[in-house]
Design an enzyme around this catalytic site. Structure first.
Site, mmCIF file in Angstrom:
data_model
loop_
_atom_site.group_PDB
_atom_site.id
_atom_site.type_symbol
_atom_site.label_atom_id
_atom_site.label_comp_id
_atom_site.label_asym_id
_atom_site.label_seq_id
_atom_site.Cartn_x
_atom_site.Cartn_y
_atom_site.Cartn_z
ATOM 1 C CG LEU A 41 -2.217 -0.559 1.336
ATOM 2 C CD1 LEU A 41 -2.816 -0.326 2.721
ATOM 3 C CD2 LEU A 41 -3.141 0.029 0.282
ATOM 4 C CG ASP A 42 0.815 4.031 -3.130
ATOM 5 O OD1 ASP A 42 1.774 3.339 -3.511
ATOM 6 O OD2 ASP A 42 -0.156 4.326 -3.846
#
Ligand code: DC
Length: 512
Positions: free
Chosen positions: A103-104
Site C-alpha cells: 500500500l502506498d
C-alpha cells in the site's frame, strides 16, 4: 526475500534456540528442497525454500497470518522514504512477516502480513487477479462519463489499466472519519471558514495493482485522490479493525484465502505445473502481419490466449481513428485534420468489457465505439486514413509502448517491419484474394449484415492495393517472417502450424 542461515530460519519457526537448531542440522534431520543439509553455513530463502525437519514441512508448524489497518504515513514496502516509519513499528511479533500486496505510504487500510511464502506468491501472481476493494475520496464530483472511463480502463504512462468496478457512493462511508472537505479550516475568530472543493467517495474494485494506480487514474480525470483506503483483498475484509491495530486471521479467514489462492487445486500439483511452465522458453513478442481477412486476428487471439499473452489487433486502432474522423465530420482526404485527430484522440483497446459478441472494447476519448469500427463506411475509410504518415507515427508510438512489457502478440500490417522489428517470432499470414473475400463475406452474414460476395471482393482488392502500395509502412512480409499461406488451410490447421513454429523456436533457443 533474502536468503538466511538455516539455523536462524529454524529458530524463527519455533524449533528452539539457534544452538538447538544447529544440532538438528548436524544430525541430518533437516532437508532443504528435498536434500539433506548437514552443513551449518547453509543459506536458504525462507519465503520460497521447502525446509523440513524429520520430513515435516517447517511452514506447517508456525505459519502466521496477520491483518493490519495501516494508517497513512507508514511504509508497507522496502523503499525507505525519509521520515516515514514502517508497518513493523505497529506489528511486533517474533515471526518474520512480509507484506502481501503493498500500500502506498499515504494510503490506508488492509495490509496482509504473513510468513507463508507459497501462499503469498500465489496471491500476488498477476494471473490470478484477486480483486481488491478500495474506498477513494476524490476532489470534485466525477460525472458518469468519467466513472465509465475509470471502469473501462484509462491509459497511464505504463499502459492501459484493466477494467475495474467503480461505484460513486451517495454518502461518505461509515467509520472513515469526515471527508477532508468538511474539515473546514476555521481561520481566525470571526473569519469565514476556508472553502475547499466538494469531495465524493468512490468504491473501486481493482484486479491489478500498480504503483499509485488509483491516484494516477483519478488524477488523469482531474479528480485528485485525497484518501485511498483498502477495505478488502480477495475474501479478506478489513471490517471494524481500527487504524493502527492488527489481529491474527481467524482459521476460517485463512482457509478462505487459501481457497482463493489455489482455486481448488492442491498446492503441490499446482507448483509442479507452474515449474514446468516457467522452464519453457517462449518468444517474448510475436508479430503477425498479413492482408485483410487472412485470419491473422483469429490466429493471434488464439495464440495469445494459449500463451496467456497480451493480444493487440492494431487494425482496431486505425479503424478507431477512421471512426473518429467520420464522427467529427472531418474529410478523409484532409491529411492535416486527420493527423491532428489521430494525435489527439485517446484510444484504449481492452478485452471485451461487455458480453455482446464483441471481440474487444474500443474506447475513443472514453466513448465506446466497439461496434462503430466494424461498419462498412469505416471499412472504406480506414485504408486511406492509415496511409497518412502522421497517423501511422501516432499509432506506432502507442503500439510500441503497449509492447514494452513483452509477453505480447501483436497483429497488423507493419508489426514485423516497423512497429516491432526485433520481435522474437514473426509470422506473415496470407491467402488468395477469392478465399479471403469468401471469409469476410461469411463473417458479415454471420453478424446478420447484408453482403454481396462480389462487392466484398472488390473492396478487399482495393484495400490490398492501398495497404501494400502506400508510401509509408506498406504491407509486406519482413525478411525474417515465416510466411503461412492459408488458402487451403482451416483455422485449426493454421493453429497447428503456428504451434509447431513455437515448439521449434523453443527448441532452438533452449539449446543456445
Ligand atoms: O486488420 P484490419 O482489417 O482491421 O485493418 C484495418 C486497416 O488498418 C487496414 O486496411 C490497414 C490498416 N492497418 C495498418 O495500416 N497497419 C496496421 N498495423 C494495422 C492495420
Amino acid at each position: 526475500m533474502a536468503e538466511e542461515r538455516l539455523q536462524k530460519i529454524l529458530a524463527q519457526a519455533g524449533l528452539g534456540s539457534r544452538r538447538a537448531c544447529e544440532t538438528l542440522i548436524v544430525a541430518g534431520r533437516v532437508t532443504v528442497d528435498g536434500r539433506v543439509v548437514t552443513e551449518l553455513g547453509t543459506q536458504a530463502d525462507p519465503a520460497t525454500a521447502d525446509v523440513r525437519v524429520d520430513g515435516e514441512p517447517l511452514h506447517a508448524q508456525r505459519l502466521r497470518y496477520v491483518m493490519l489497518h495501516k494508517p497513512a504515513g507508514y511504509l508497507s514496502g522496502m523503499d525507505p522514504r525519509a521520515g516515514y516509519p514502517s508497518w513493523e513499528e505497529l506489528v511486533k511479533v517474533p515471526e518474520r512477516l512480509f507484506v502481501v500486496g503493498r500500500l502506498d505510504h499515504d494510503s490506508e487500510g488492509l495490509l496482509l502480513l504473513t510468513n507463508d511464502g507459497a501462499l503469498a506468491q500465489r496471491l500476488l501472481h498477476p494471473k490470478h487477479e484477486h480483486p481488491k476493494i478500495y474506498l477513494v475520496q476524490v476532489e470534485g464530483v466525477p460525472n458518469e462519463r468519467k466513472i465509465r472511463r475509470l471502469q473501462h480502463g484509462v491509459m497511464l504512462d505504463d499502459g492501459p489499466t484493466a477494467p475495474a468496478k467503480v461505484e460513486l457512493l451517495a454518502t461518505p462511508p461509515l467509520g472513515f472519519g469526515k471527508p477532508k472537505s468538511q474539515q473546514m479550516g476555521s481561520g481566525g475568530p470571526g473569519e469565514p471558514p476556508v472553502r475547499r472543493r466538494p469531495t465524493r467517495w468512490l468504491k473501486v474494485t481493482l484486479y491489478e495493482g500498480r504503483k499509485r494506480q488509483l491516484r494516477r487514474m483519478t488524477a488523469l480525470l482531474g479528480h485528485e485522490a485525497l484518501r485511498v483506503i483498502r477495505i478488502s483483498i480477495g475474501p479478506l475484509a478489513l471490517g471494524e479493525l481500527r487504524p493502527g491495530k492488527w489481529r491474527d486471521l481467524a482459521p476460517g479467514e485463512v482457509r478462505a484465502l487459501r481457497d482463493a489462492a489455489y482455486g481448488g487445486h492442491p498446492p503441490e500439483l499446482d507448483a509442479a505445473s507452474t515449474e514446468r511452465k516457467t522452464k519453457l522458453l517462449l518468444p517474448n513478442t510475436i508479430a503477425i502481419d498479413g492482408p485483410s481477412a487472412s485470419g491473422k486476428s483469429t490466429i493471434g487471439a488464439r495464440l495469445a490466449k494459449d500463451l496467456g499473452y497480451l493480444y493487440l489487433d492494431t487494425g482496431v486502432m486505425y479503424r478507431a481513428v477512421a471512426a473518429v474522423v467520420m464522427a467529427r465530420g472531418v474529410s478523409v482526404s484532409d491529411e492535416a485534420a486527420v493527423t491532428t485527430l489521430a494525435e489527439q484522440v485517446e484510444l484504449q483497446v481492452l478485452p471485451a468489457t461487455i458480453a455482446d459478441g464483441r471481440d474487444v472494447t474500443v474506447l475513443a476519448d472514453g466513448a465506446d465505439i466497439s461496434w462503430d469500427i466494424r461498419k462498412p463506411a469505416i471499412e472504406r475509410a480506414v485504408s486511406p486514413v492509415s496511409a497518412y504518415r502522421g497517423v501511422r507515427q501516432a499509432m506506432v508510438l502507442q503500439q510500441r509502448r503497449i509492447a514494452l512489457d513483452g509477453r505480447a502478440v501483436m497483429v497488423g500490417r507493419d508489426i514485423g517491419t516497423v512497429v516491432l522489428p526485433d520481435a522474437d517470432l514473426k509470422i506473415y499470414l496470407d491467402a488468395a484474394l477469392q478465399v479471403r473475400a469468401e471469409r469476410r463475406y461469411r463473417e458479415r452474414l454471420a453478424r446478420g449484415e447484408q453482403a454481396i460476395l462480389d462487392q466484398v471482393l472488390v473492396e478487399l482488392r482495393r484495400r490490398d492495393e492501398i495497404d501494400s502500395q502506400r508510401q509509408h509502412s506498406p504491407l509486406a512480409a519482413a525478411p525474417d517472417a515465416i510466411v503461412i499461406d492459408s488458402t487451403n488451410l482451416s483455422i485449426d490447421e493454421v493453429m497447428a502450424f503456428v504451434r509447431q513454429l513455437l515448439q521449434r523456436w523453443t527448441q532452438t533457443h533452449q539449446r543456445h
